[in-house]
Design a protein around this motif. Structure first.
Motif, PDB file in Angstrom:
ATOM      1  N   ILE A  30       9.855  -5.001  21.950  1.00 24.58           N
ATOM      2  CA  ILE A  30      10.699  -3.927  23.076  1.00 24.58           C
ATOM      3  C   ILE A  30      11.719  -3.601  22.104  1.00 24.58           C
ATOM      4  N   ILE A  31      12.116  -4.381  21.035  1.00 29.52           N
ATOM      5  CA  ILE A  31      13.303  -4.039  20.232  1.00 29.52           C
ATOM      6  C   ILE A  31      13.130  -4.269  18.724  1.00 29.52           C
ATOM      7  N   THR A  32      13.079  -3.376  17.983  1.00 29.31           N
ATOM      8  CA  THR A  32      12.717  -3.537  16.398  1.00 29.31           C
ATOM      9  C   THR A  32      13.879  -3.148  15.729  1.00 29.31           C
ATOM     10  N   VAL A  33      14.409  -3.973  15.009  1.00 28.53           N
ATOM     11  CA  VAL A  33      15.521  -3.858  13.955  1.00 28.53           C
ATOM     12  C   VAL A  33      15.039  -4.121  12.646  1.00 28.53           C
ATOM     13  N   LYS A  34      15.243  -2.927  11.749  1.00 25.16           N
ATOM     14  CA  LYS A  34      15.144  -2.898  10.285  1.00 25.16           C
ATOM     15  C   LYS A  34      16.019  -2.708   9.623  1.00 25.16           C
ATOM     16  N   ASN A  35      16.279  -3.418   8.631  1.00 26.27           N
ATOM     17  CA  ASN A  35      17.221  -3.172   7.570  1.00 26.27           C
ATOM     18  C   ASN A  35      18.749  -2.699   8.048  1.00 26.27           C
ATOM     19  N   LEU A  36      19.059  -3.389   9.193  1.00 25.86           N
ATOM     20  CA  LEU A  36      20.407  -2.893   9.813  1.00 25.86           C
ATOM     21  C   LEU A  36      21.432  -3.400   8.929  1.00 25.86           C
ATOM     22  N   VAL A  37      22.434  -2.473   8.576  1.00 27.62           N
ATOM     23  CA  VAL A  37      23.543  -2.646   7.825  1.00 27.62           C
ATOM     24  C   VAL A  37      24.952  -2.074   8.807  1.00 27.62           C
ATOM     25  N   LYS A  38      25.638  -2.759   8.537  1.00 23.85           N
ATOM     26  CA  LYS A  38      27.284  -2.220   9.203  1.00 23.85           C
ATOM     27  C   LYS A  38      28.369  -2.650   8.119  1.00 23.85           C
ATOM     28  N   LYS A  39      28.905  -1.786   7.702  1.00 19.03           N
ATOM     29  CA  LYS A  39      30.325  -2.077   6.760  1.00 19.03           C
ATOM     30  C   LYS A  39      31.641  -1.521   7.448  1.00 19.03           C
ATOM     31  N   TYR A  40      32.545  -2.040   7.078  1.00 20.18           N
ATOM     32  CA  TYR A  40      33.735  -1.652   7.469  1.00 20.18           C
ATOM     33  C   TYR A  40      34.558  -1.508   5.984  1.00 20.18           C
ATOM     34  N   ASP A  41      34.728  -0.673   5.536  1.00 23.28           N
ATOM     35  CA  ASP A  41      35.353  -0.505   4.198  1.00 23.28           C
ATOM     36  C   ASP A  41      34.563  -1.247   3.226  1.00 23.28           C
ATOM     37  N   ASP A  42      35.383  -2.421   2.689  1.00 22.60           N
ATOM     38  CA  ASP A  42      34.706  -3.276   1.591  1.00 22.60           C
ATOM     39  C   ASP A  42      33.954  -4.434   2.411  1.00 22.60           C
ATOM     40  N   PHE A  43      34.103  -4.571   3.507  1.00 19.24           N
ATOM     41  CA  PHE A  43      33.474  -5.761   4.325  1.00 19.24           C
ATOM     42  C   PHE A  43      32.270  -5.473   4.963  1.00 19.24           C
ATOM     43  N   THR A  44      31.049  -6.111   4.531  1.00 17.24           N
ATOM     44  CA  THR A  44      29.752  -5.906   5.370  1.00 17.24           C
ATOM     45  C   THR A  44      29.539  -7.004   6.487  1.00 17.24           C
ATOM     46  N   ALA A  45      29.727  -6.526   7.242  1.00 14.64           N
ATOM     47  CA  ALA A  45      29.552  -7.471   8.858  1.00 14.64           C
ATOM     48  C   ALA A  45      28.010  -7.763   9.066  1.00 14.64           C
ATOM     49  N   VAL A  46      27.141  -6.872   8.799  1.00 15.26           N
ATOM     50  CA  VAL A  46      25.825  -6.964   9.008  1.00 15.26           C
ATOM     51  C   VAL A  46      24.995  -6.611   7.748  1.00 15.26           C
ATOM     52  N   ASN A  47      24.205  -7.515   7.213  1.00 10.98           N
ATOM     53  CA  ASN A  47      23.988  -7.363   5.647  1.00 10.98           C
ATOM     54  C   ASN A  47      22.408  -7.220   5.538  1.00 10.98           C
ATOM     55  N   GLY A  48      21.719  -6.067   6.226  1.00 15.40           N
ATOM     56  CA  GLY A  48      20.367  -5.736   5.867  1.00 15.40           C
ATOM     57  C   GLY A  48      19.399  -6.702   6.984  1.00 15.40           C
ATOM     58  N   ILE A  49      19.683  -6.712   8.154  1.00 13.75           N
ATOM     59  CA  ILE A  49      18.826  -7.742   8.848  1.00 13.75           C
ATOM     60  C   ILE A  49      17.731  -7.136   9.416  1.00 13.75           C
ATOM     61  N   SER A  50      16.734  -7.844   9.786  1.00 11.39           N
ATOM     62  CA  SER A  50      15.497  -7.243  10.446  1.00 11.39           C
ATOM     63  C   SER A  50      14.788  -8.403  11.389  1.00 11.39           C
ATOM     64  N   PHE A  51      14.595  -7.945  12.567  1.00 12.02           N
ATOM     65  CA  PHE A  51      14.141  -8.819  13.608  1.00 12.02           C
ATOM     66  C   PHE A  51      13.297  -7.915  15.048  1.00 12.02           C
ATOM     67  N   GLU A  52      12.594  -8.741  15.388  1.00 10.86           N
ATOM     68  CA  GLU A  52      11.898  -8.113  16.583  1.00 10.86           C
ATOM     69  C   GLU A  52      12.250  -9.069  17.961  1.00 10.86           C
ATOM     70  N   VAL A  53      12.595  -8.464  19.000  1.00  7.90           N
ATOM     71  CA  VAL A  53      12.647  -9.011  20.250  1.00  7.90           C
ATOM     72  C   VAL A  53      11.207  -8.574  21.217  1.00  7.90           C
ATOM     73  N   PHE A  54      10.289  -9.651  21.703  1.00  6.26           N
ATOM     74  CA  PHE A  54       9.445  -9.327  22.383  1.00  6.26           C
ATOM     75  C   PHE A  54       9.797  -9.151  23.805  1.00  6.26           C
ATOM     76  N   GLU A  55       8.804  -8.107  24.245  1.00  7.82           N
ATOM     77  CA  GLU A  55       8.931  -7.971  25.812  1.00  7.82           C
ATOM     78  C   GLU A  55       8.924  -9.186  26.772  1.00  7.82           C
ATOM     79  N   GLY A  56       9.935  -9.435  27.635  1.00 10.60           N
ATOM     80  CA  GLY A  56       9.601 -10.157  28.533  1.00 10.60           C
ATOM     81  C   GLY A  56      10.155 -11.941  28.145  1.00 10.60           C
ATOM     82  N   GLU A  57      11.055 -11.875  27.097  1.00 10.82           N
ATOM     83  CA  GLU A  57      11.438 -13.061  26.378  1.00 10.82           C
ATOM     84  C   GLU A  57      12.882 -13.097  26.562  1.00 10.82           C
ATOM     85  N   ILE A  58      13.320 -14.430  26.518  1.00  5.82           N
ATOM     86  CA  ILE A  58      14.769 -14.631  26.373  1.00  5.82           C
ATOM     87  C   ILE A  58      14.911 -14.752  24.739  1.00  5.82           C
ATOM     88  N   PHE A  59      15.733 -13.997  24.086  1.00  6.35           N
ATOM     89  CA  PHE A  59      15.957 -14.124  22.675  1.00  6.35           C
ATOM     90  C   PHE A  59      17.225 -14.401  22.340  1.00  6.35           C
TER      91      PHE A  59
END
Length: 254
Positions: free
Chosen positions: A6-35
């Motif tokens: 129900i959620i798909t995340v592919k190669n997520l990156v979040k940078k603040y200037d020189d700082f990388t808070a999220v470094n290319g993460i990928s995962f899935e959340v399935f319908e009806g689960e606690i993730f």
């Protein structure tokens, strides 16, 4: 039948200037689960959630929520998710019934306040002000507000921090009931015992990277298979179980 993401995340990156808070993460959340997203402070958990919730812009990557792209259809995503507000989001002079009516108005939805409060065992507090509630009651009320728009997914960011053991366990039962009613739950927590009890699957995140995704049981079994042993003999109960059994499991108001 295989569970659908129900959620798909592919190669997520979040940078603040020189700082990388999220470094290319990928995962899935399935319908009806606690993730569960687990990790130390500053690991990137909350940043990741806020991007999925459309509250924060990403630097790059792709996110799909219930079939909708975060780049093209944030309005459709907002209608399908419930996000827990921080305490500052509540008007201090309104009682719980009035706050539910206010939130319903914001969503353009007509819900009976007592019905929503009933879902979180707070009907007896309908006329109470938010500021007069105990910690556990405040958290239950904030979860009620996430359910107003009948979301497909709710996001809970460290929902039991600061609660006593009783209120914590009661909140666990509530979160399981929400999952069992068909709503997908995404949760962050510092408490590993909480994740072990609640989560169908967990992702460990550290330094903006995901370092493992699996069920809690599989993670534990793999560690035990390496020959790992805890220093103290594991008993069938712990001190928290003793405390809760001795003091009773009903909703506590203090």
């Amino acid at each position: 039948m295989a569970k659908q993401p129900i959620i798909t995340v592919k190669n997520l990156v979040k940078k603040y200037d020189d700082f990388t808070a999220v470094n290319g993460i990928s995962f899935e959340v399935f319908e009806g689960e606690i993730f569960g997203l687990l990790g130390p402070n500053g690991a990137g958990k909350t940043t990741t959630l806020e991007i999925i919730e459309t509250l924060r812009d990403k630097t790059s990557g792709e996110i799909t929520v219930d079939g909708f792209s975060i780049d093209k259809d944030t309005d459709s995503i907002k209608k399908r998710i419930g996000v827990q507000l921080q305490a500052a989001g509540y008007y201090p002079n309104l009682n719980l019934s009035e706050l539910i009516v206010l939130f319903c108005g914001l969503y353009g939805i007509d819900k009976k306040p007592m019905e929503m409060l009933g879902k979180v065992a707070l009907t007896d507090k309908a006329k109470s002000k938010y500021k007069d509630l105990s910690g556990g009651q405040k958290q239950r009320f904030s979860i009620a507000t996430t359910l107003i728009n009948d979301p497909r997914i709710i996001f809970l960011d460290e929902p039991t921090t600061g609660l006593d053991p009783q209120a914590r366990r009661n909140l666990w039962e509530l979160i399981k009931e929400i999952r069992d009613s068909g709503t997908t739950v995404v949760i962050t927590t510092h408490y590993m015992d909480e994740a072990e009890v609640l989560c169908d699957r967990v992702a460990f995140i550290d330094g903006g990277n995901i370092i493992g995704i699996d069920t809690p049981d599989n993670f534990i079994d793999k560690l035990v298979a390496t020959g790992f042993e805890r220093k103290k003999q594991v008993k069938l109960a712990n001190l928290e179980d003793v405390f809760i059994t001795m003091t009773g499991k009903e909703w506590r108001e203090d």
